[in-house]
Design a protein around this motif. Structure first.
Motif, short mmCIF file in Angstrom:
data_model
loop_
_atom_site.label_atom_id
_atom_site.label_comp_id
_atom_site.label_asym_id
_atom_site.label_seq_id
_atom_site.Cartn_x
_atom_site.Cartn_y
_atom_site.Cartn_z
N GLU A 212 5.70 38.00 54.79
CA GLU A 212 5.93 37.28 53.48
C GLU A 212 7.33 36.34 53.54
O GLU A 212 7.03 35.26 53.23
CB GLU A 212 6.18 38.16 52.61
CG GLU A 212 7.25 39.21 52.20
CD GLU A 212 6.94 40.54 53.07
OE1 GLU A 212 7.70 41.41 52.57
OE2 GLU A 212 5.73 40.53 53.77
N THR A 213 8.24 36.69 54.42
CA THR A 213 9.45 36.02 54.34
C THR A 213 9.18 34.61 55.08
O THR A 213 9.44 33.43 54.60
CB THR A 213 10.75 36.53 54.94
OG1 THR A 213 11.09 37.75 54.23
CG2 THR A 213 11.99 35.78 55.00
N HIS A 214 8.54 34.59 56.30
CA HIS A 214 8.12 33.51 57.28
C HIS A 214 7.03 32.59 56.24
O HIS A 214 7.07 31.62 56.43
CB HIS A 214 7.76 33.93 58.30
CG HIS A 214 7.66 32.83 59.35
ND1 HIS A 214 8.81 32.35 59.97
CD2 HIS A 214 6.68 31.91 59.74
CE1 HIS A 214 8.47 31.16 60.59
NE2 HIS A 214 7.08 31.16 60.93
N PHE B 195 3.93 33.60 50.24
CA PHE B 195 4.46 35.01 49.82
C PHE B 195 3.26 35.96 49.71
O PHE B 195 3.25 37.04 50.33
CB PHE B 195 5.37 35.13 48.49
CG PHE B 195 5.98 36.46 48.23
CD1 PHE B 195 6.95 37.12 49.04
CD2 PHE B 195 5.37 37.04 47.19
CE1 PHE B 195 7.48 38.17 48.51
CE2 PHE B 195 5.77 38.28 46.79
CZ PHE B 195 7.09 39.01 47.79
N ARG C 161 3.67 36.61 60.66
CA ARG C 161 5.25 37.00 60.74
C ARG C 161 5.67 37.68 59.33
O ARG C 161 6.96 37.94 59.23
CB ARG C 161 6.02 35.81 60.93
CG ARG C 161 5.80 35.04 62.04
CD ARG C 161 6.34 36.03 63.27
NE ARG C 161 6.10 35.09 64.60
CZ ARG C 161 6.24 35.80 65.73
NH1 ARG C 161 6.41 37.16 65.96
NH2 ARG C 161 5.95 35.23 66.89
N MET D 118 6.68 32.32 53.25
CA MET D 118 7.24 31.73 51.94
C MET D 118 7.91 30.30 52.64
O MET D 118 8.12 29.47 52.11
CB MET D 118 8.40 32.61 51.35
CG MET D 118 8.03 33.42 50.36
SD MET D 118 9.00 34.59 49.67
CE MET D 118 10.46 33.66 49.57
N LEU D 119 8.83 30.87 53.61
CA LEU D 119 9.52 29.52 54.25
C LEU D 119 8.64 28.38 54.80
O LEU D 119 8.77 27.22 54.63
CB LEU D 119 10.46 29.89 55.15
CG LEU D 119 11.74 30.70 54.83
CD1 LEU D 119 12.47 31.50 55.88
CD2 LEU D 119 12.52 30.14 53.76
N ALA E 171 2.15 33.24 57.42
CA ALA E 171 2.33 34.36 56.71
C ALA E 171 1.50 35.60 57.30
O ALA E 171 2.15 36.82 57.26
CB ALA E 171 1.61 34.17 55.25
#
Length: 161
Positions: A48-50, A83, A46, A52-53, A43
């Motif tokens: 918030e998207t990375h 996130f 990279r 989260m994943l 997080a």
């Protein structure tokens, strides 16, 4: 593609650490959460998207391999924490070792609180982590995370021209 590979390798390393700790102590999750370290690093590095994943993947792996009776509780918790950490990492300058260790400390508290809240929402009986045990787990995770993040950043900086 390399992000996915490195995240997968980090998750495999977290599985190895958790498995090794399980051979040493009765309940390794009470002392260190290596999956949380993976999601916090992803997080912060990279976004918030990375985050989260990576958090969802880390939570699913943790639930399947070491988890409780309900699959997905840790995944949802780590997704939310990933996130928020990624969002904070994009808004604030979190570049020093101490700042990253503080983020890991806060993320460990947030993860435990979200898991407890989700367990109460879904009426799942969950053994609560006593405050002193939560404090020690968060502190140890922060110390290990700070050192680990510094080593990774030093290694990455050495590889750059």
């Amino acid at each position: 593609m390399s992000r996915v590979v490195w995240t997968g390798l980090a998750l495999a390393g977290a599985v190895l650490v958790e498995t090794a700790l399980a051979h040493l102590v009765a309940s390794p999750g009470r002392y260190l959460d290596p999956f949380l370290l993976v999601l916090v690093y992803c997080a912060l590095a990279r976004g918030e998207t990375h985050g989260m994943l990576a958090g969802a993947a880390a939570g699913w792996v943790q639930d399947v391999m070491f988890g409780g009776r309900v699959l997905g509780l840790s995944a949802l918790s780590k997704l939310l924490v990933g996130f928020v950490v990624g969002l904070a990492g994009g808004r604030f300058l979190i570049a020093t070792t101490a700042a990253r260790a503080l983020v890991v400390l806060l993320a460990a508290f947030a993860d435990a609180l979200v898991v407890q809240w989700l367990a109460s929402v879904f009426s799942v009986d969950l053994l609560p982590l006593p405050p002193l045990a939560l404090l020690s787990r968060a502190t140890l995770s922060a110390l290990v995370g700070g050192v680990l993040f510094a080593l990774v950043e030093r290694r990455l900086a050495r590889g750059r021209p």
